[in-house]
Scaffold this active site. Structure first.
Site, PDB file in Angstrom:
ATOM      1  CB  SER A 174      -7.094  -0.392   1.427  1.00 26.95           C
ATOM      2  OG  SER A 174      -7.563  -1.024   0.266  1.00 26.95           O
ATOM      3  CG  ASN A 202      -8.539   6.329  -4.316  1.00 27.50           C
ATOM      4  OD1 ASN A 202      -9.337   5.409  -4.107  1.00 27.50           O
ATOM      5  ND2 ASN A 202      -8.666   7.503  -3.751  1.00 27.50           N
ATOM      6  N   GLY A 262     -13.940  -1.650  -6.697  1.00 28.74           N
ATOM      7  CA  GLY A 262     -15.259  -1.151  -6.304  1.00 28.74           C
ATOM      8  C   GLY A 262     -15.270  -0.308  -5.053  1.00 28.74           C
ATOM      9  N   GLY A 263     -14.120   0.243  -4.647  1.00 29.43           N
ATOM     10  CA  GLY A 263     -14.106   1.094  -3.452  1.00 29.43           C
ATOM     11  C   GLY A 263     -14.674   0.334  -2.271  1.00 29.43           C
ATOM     12  CB  THR A 289      -6.176   0.700  -6.348  1.00 32.49           C
ATOM     13  OG1 THR A 289      -7.125   1.682  -6.730  1.00 32.49           O
ATOM     14  CG2 THR A 289      -5.560   1.083  -5.019  1.00 32.49           C
ATOM     15  CB  THR A 345      -9.542  -0.981  -7.246  1.00 35.50           C
ATOM     16  OG1 THR A 345      -9.362   0.144  -6.391  1.00 35.50           O
ATOM     17  CG2 THR A 345      -8.770  -2.148  -6.667  1.00 35.50           C
ATOM     18  NE  ARG A 358      -4.126   1.775   0.963  1.00 29.78           N
ATOM     19  CZ  ARG A 358      -5.148   2.055   0.153  1.00 29.78           C
ATOM     20  NH1 ARG A 358      -5.137   1.662  -1.106  1.00 29.78           N
ATOM     21  NH2 ARG A 358      -6.190   2.709   0.604  1.00 29.78           N
TER      22      ARG A 358
HETATM   23  N1  GLY Z   1      -8.599   2.998  -3.088  1.00 28.48           N
HETATM   24  C1  GLY Z   1      -9.538   1.991  -2.847  1.00 28.48           C
HETATM   25  C2  GLY Z   1      -9.171   1.108  -1.726  1.00 28.48           C
HETATM   26  O1  GLY Z   1      -8.012   1.007  -1.400  1.00 28.48           O
HETATM   27  O2  GLY Z   1     -10.014   0.513  -1.131  1.00 28.48           O
END
Ligand code: GLY
Length: 561
Positions: free
Chosen positions: A439, A388, A460-461, A386, A369, A93
């Site tokens: 995340s 984002n 999908g956030g 991702t 993502t 990350r």
């Molecule tokens: N940026 C989306 C996530 O990391 O959940």
């Protein structure tokens, strides 16, 4: 079936496609959002590479062929089962630049400065993908860096024909890229949108990839690429420094583990909320007979929504980077805790999120993502990555072909103020220099009696978690095949806003009526394919058969043999 499998063994890629999205094999499989990237992974598998080799090659290729989320300027998570049975995870990350601080996106009056955490140089976290992919390869791959990276370099250098989908996607972004010449140079045909069939070459990105291939992590975190990133930051009030880049390190972390109706679930722990929430919601569901309720029934939707409501409320309160905040992980994963959280569950009546916290509006932005799954020889890889939002900050660093992420928005920009996905955060996810933003990514492995069963994950956030969850529940509770489990309509609830989001046709009118009578509010029907409902590229291992599915909501390919 046996005869079909015999025939399959005589053929090469793809062995057999029951539909455009499903592929059967006997040994190995890769599935991703880009058919070019899946082909790269497949070729690596065929050439004797293991699942990690193929996952790394596919991920580098996605940076070229699926620029919306594939990346070398972003970050991600990988969950891996080794052939011997050990499950490990790699957190790559992004981190906040060292100078980042809690109120960096607020004005003098404490109000959020619009766009600063999403569409500016300040939106970028220190990229983790390159370190992560190289560390994965070095530890568990069997091929050289040059072998797994060459296909991506070739795709960038020689180019590839743009699909209608990709040309459209890129065209839609040009307005927000207009003020960044390097972005326009990369994503437009001299200022005009590309068309389907145009050959798209990325010379700058090829050079950046070549430097990594030649020099390893120093080819990105030091030297030319790092200098160009830092120069761009200095020119545009960004925060990433040479020291931030040189100091980036991915982290091996233990997987979070749950048991659900005899299956073992392995997921990504904090700083992702993904694995924790998937397991927490499954724990909440386990005491109920979902199979008897039936897929899509009002009682099943109600139960799942109530579990999701409670788990997402916990996400806001408790989840963040464990290196900076004492996440009560043991409690959240505990079955007794799940039972206590559901103690006020009423099978006939909806609870209201306002009784748990404050509401907020739904933002118009669509999340992005991408997830890839690979299987070979007992080795399972679930990797989600991702920038984002789609194309990240939309800013290409001149001379590099690299898109900057806008991952900083995944921090709690201000306590109780929702991010792009309308999820709320508090102290656990407050901004600090060097910290990882929370995340929802949920690369997940499911085993049965210690044997591989399912590899799954999604974009999908905030909807990543509920997408992954529904594929698991559809297979385990409703006995669906993996293609049914991935393809059928999904719904989503995330505590705040107090809304049930559902795909078009996802709730029948009479089901919705029953749910309304129970007291559910805020129904939002969303068009089919919106990323909230994911792109769950999954692999099911069924005895000797390996079944790959590319989520039919979007293009890409599952390829295996
Ligand atoms: N940026 C989306 C996530 O990391 O959940």
């Amino acid at each position: 079936m046996k005869f079909a499998i015999f025939l399959l063994s005589l053929l090469t890629v793809p062995l057999f496609a029951a539909s455009p999205d499903i592929t059967f094999g006997q040994q190995a499989m890769v599935t991703s959002r880009s058919s070019h990237a899946s082909k790269v992974g497949h070729d690596i598998l065929k050439a004797g590479g293991n699942a990690v080799d193929a996952a790394v090659a596919t991920a580098f290729a996605l940076a070229v062929t699926y620029p919306s989320a594939g990346n070398i300027g972003g970050g991600g998570f990988a969950v891996i089962r080794l052939p011997g049975g050990e499950v490990i995870t790699l957190d790559h990350r992004e981190t906040a630049p060292a100078s980042a601080h809690r109120d960096m996106y607020l004005d003098a009056n404490g109000q959020v400065i619009k766009g600063l955490s999403t569409a500016s140089h300040k939106a970028a976290g220190v990229p983790g993908s390159v370190d992560g992919l190289l560390v994965l390869l070095e530890r568990y791959g069997s091929m050289s860096r040059q072998q797994v990276m060459q296909p991506a370099i070739d795709l960038a250098t020689r180019g590839f024909a743009l699909s209608y989908d990709l040309a459209q996607q890129m065209g839609r972004r040009l307005k927000s890229m207009a003020k960044y010449p390097a972005s326009m140079a990369k994503f437009s045909d001299n200022g005009k949108p590309f068309k389907a069939g145009d050959i798209w070459r990325q010379a700058d990105l090829a050079r950046s990839l070549q430097l990594i291939s030649d020099q390893g992590r120093d080819g990105f975190y030091k030297g030319r690429t790092a200098e160009l990133i830092v120069r761009e930051m200095q020119r545009s009030k960004g925060d990433i420094t040479a020291k931030d880049l040189a100091g980036y390190q991915s982290v091996w972390r233990p997987a979070v583990r749950g048991d659900y109706r005899g299956y073992e679930i392995y997921g990504m722990g904090p700083p992702s909320s993904g694995g924790t929430l998937v397991i927490q919601i499954l724990n909440m569901l386990e005491d109920f007979d979902l199979a008897a309720m039936g897929f899509g029934s009002a009682s099943a939707v109600h139960l799942m929504v109530e579990a999701e409501r409670r788990a997402y409320a916990d996400r806001a309160e408790h989840l963040g980077d464990p290196d900076f905040y004492a996440v009560p992980l043991k409690m959240l994963l505990n079955k007794k805790y799940a039972q206590s959280r559901m103690s006020d569950y009423d099978p006939a009546t909806a609870s209201l999120s306002k009784d748990i916290g404050a509401g907020a509006p739904w933002p118009p932005e669509s999340p992005e993502t991408t997830h890839l799954s690979v299987f070979k020889g007992g080795m399972m890889v679930a990797l989600t990555t991702t920038l984002n939002s789609g194309y990240g900050s939309k800013i290409v660093v001149p001379g590099t072909g690299i898109l900057l992420n806008n991952e900083m928005n995944d921090f709690s920009i201000k306590e109780n103020v929702p991010n792009l996905y309308n999820v709320i955060g508090r102290k656990a996810n407050a901004i600090r220099g060097g910290k990882r933003m929370l995340s929802s990514m949920a690369p997940t492995l499911v085993l049965r009696a210690g044997k591989p069963f399912l590899i799954v994950g999604s974009p999908g956030g905030s909807g990543i978690i509920t997408t992954t969850l529904q594929v698991i529940v559809n297979m385990i509770d409703h006995g669906m095949s993996v293609d049914e489990a991935v393809s059928l309509s999904r719904f989503h609830h995330q505590w705040q806003p107090d809304s049930i989001y559902y795909e078009k046709h996802g709730l029948s009118p009479d089901t919705r009526l029953i749910l309304e009578k129970m007291g559910h509010i805020g129904f939002r029907e969303l068009d089919y394919g919106l990323f909230l409902f994911g792109d769950a590229n999954a692999i099911h291992i069924q005895g000797e058969t390996v079944i790959g599915i590319k989520d039919p909501r979007n293009e890409g390919a599952a390829l295996g043999y």
